[in-house]
Design an enzyme around this catalytic site. Sequence first.
Site, PDB file in Angstrom:
ATOM      1  N   ASP A 159      45.482  14.496  38.312  1.00 39.55           N
ATOM      2  CA  ASP A 159      44.227  13.722  38.291  1.00 39.55           C
ATOM      3  C   ASP A 159      43.701  13.596  36.856  1.00 39.55           C
ATOM      4  O   ASP A 159      43.130  12.574  36.476  1.00 39.55           O
ATOM      5  CB  ASP A 159      43.177  14.401  39.180  1.00 39.55           C
ATOM      6  CG  ASP A 159      43.667  14.568  40.607  1.00 39.55           C
ATOM      7  OD1 ASP A 159      44.372  13.664  41.091  1.00 39.55           O
ATOM      8  OD2 ASP A 159      43.374  15.609  41.223  1.00 39.55           O
ATOM      9  N   HIS A 187      41.628  17.879  45.204  1.00 37.27           N
ATOM     10  CA  HIS A 187      42.750  16.962  44.923  1.00 37.27           C
ATOM     11  C   HIS A 187      43.068  16.104  46.141  1.00 37.27           C
ATOM     12  O   HIS A 187      44.116  16.242  46.757  1.00 37.27           O
ATOM     13  CB  HIS A 187      43.988  17.743  44.467  1.00 37.27           C
ATOM     14  CG  HIS A 187      45.170  16.842  44.236  1.00 37.27           C
ATOM     15  ND1 HIS A 187      45.215  15.894  43.238  1.00 37.27           N
ATOM     16  CD2 HIS A 187      46.347  16.707  44.914  1.00 37.27           C
ATOM     17  CE1 HIS A 187      46.343  15.228  43.294  1.00 37.27           C
ATOM     18  NE2 HIS A 187      47.054  15.702  44.307  1.00 37.27           N
TER      19      HIS A 187
END
Length: 341
Positions: A159, A187
């Site tokens: 990310d 996540h």
Amino acid sequence: MVAYDDDDDDDDGVVICGAAGGIGQPLSLLLKQSDLITHLALYDVVNAPGVAADLSHINTRSTVTGHGKDGMEEALQGAHTVVIPAGVPRKPGMTRDDLFKINAGIVRDLAEGVARHCPGAFVLVISNPVNSTVPIVCEVLKQHGVFNPKKVFGISTLDVVRSSRFASELSSAIDPKTTRVTVIGGHSGVTIVPVLSQIPGGFAQSLSKEQLDALTHRIQYGGDEVVKAKDGAGSATLSMAHAGARFTNAVLEATVAGKTGLVESTYVNLAADSESTAAFRAKTGLEYFAQDVEFGREGVSKIRSLPALSEHEQTLLDAAIPELKVNITKGTAFITDNSKI
Ligand SMILES: NC(=O)C1=CN([C@@H]2O[C@H](COP(=O)(O)OP(=O)(O)OC[C@H]3O[C@@H](n4cnc5c(N)ncnc54)[C@H](O)[C@@H]3O)[C@@H](O)[C@H]2O)C=CC1
Ligand SMILES: O=C([O-])CC(=O)C(=O)O
């Protein structure tokens, strides 16, 4: 199995569980470049000896060993660090949570192996859904009395990597290699909260609302972009291997080489730094969260306090918290309500 040294204390030994997979192979290749690793042990239920034989010819420091289906104990014995990309990836139309049914049991069994054979190891979890698989690892280690929250990490680095890259596509002033973006939350989808307002030079502030919303959405759903493009052949593997190697190297540099000043956003149990997270835990009721973590010899040395959030980011965080709670409870309950230990 390939030759294995019988030193039980594998001080700088790194084990990749799921090493023959789409992430496991390139991740193993990248970690074979590290001078901090003396022994790279590749464990997988298929093909591990072949991948290990291949990598073992590369002229870098580590010895590489391969361990098949019955070789988990041998692979994990005394390891310093265990990286877990084992499990099934998504196909189009699936959420990460849809992987829970299969991956929860895989991660639980590997965590039990860690508890038995290398209870002091750093455990770095890639297998999805990370928001739930990290609590699974922690609960298994707790049941075995070997849980140290400073040593268990969910790798959410992809990310961070995507945030840097996607932001750089909107501004030539951003060098994607050196601009580190803090990503908090978890996540998956709405739990991924990129703190773009912290990018120096007023980058986020210079974007229109539409641009900011689109960039945020692209980071939150970057995984879907790859799943769709691969069209049934899996999810991100190469970018994940890059992200996984970056994170693993940071852990090794801090814990093996004693390097200071290393920081990464990662999904951890907040008890790893109970003092600085006390107010946040009391306010949100969350036990796990991704945030900037400073590394030390023992793993987590400090969980930083939340950066100042823009109104937009606060709204994103408010949306992330309820979903995170559901994911965490699901992972925790899988062990506490369903124990086979
Ligand atoms: N944290 C993150 O940012 C990301 C996580 N992932 C996740 O990583 C996982 C792996 O993805 P891929 O490598 O693409 O999948 P893959 O299917 O290509 O590889 C998985 C490997 O795990 C092995 N495996 C299965 N059960 C095992 C067990 N019990 N012990 C040891 N090995 C076992 C398989 O044999 C296979 O070689 C998936 O859950 C995926 O969702 C993927 C991308 C990013
Ligand atoms: O999207 C997926 O399923 C794999 C993943 O976690 C990512 O690419 O961020």
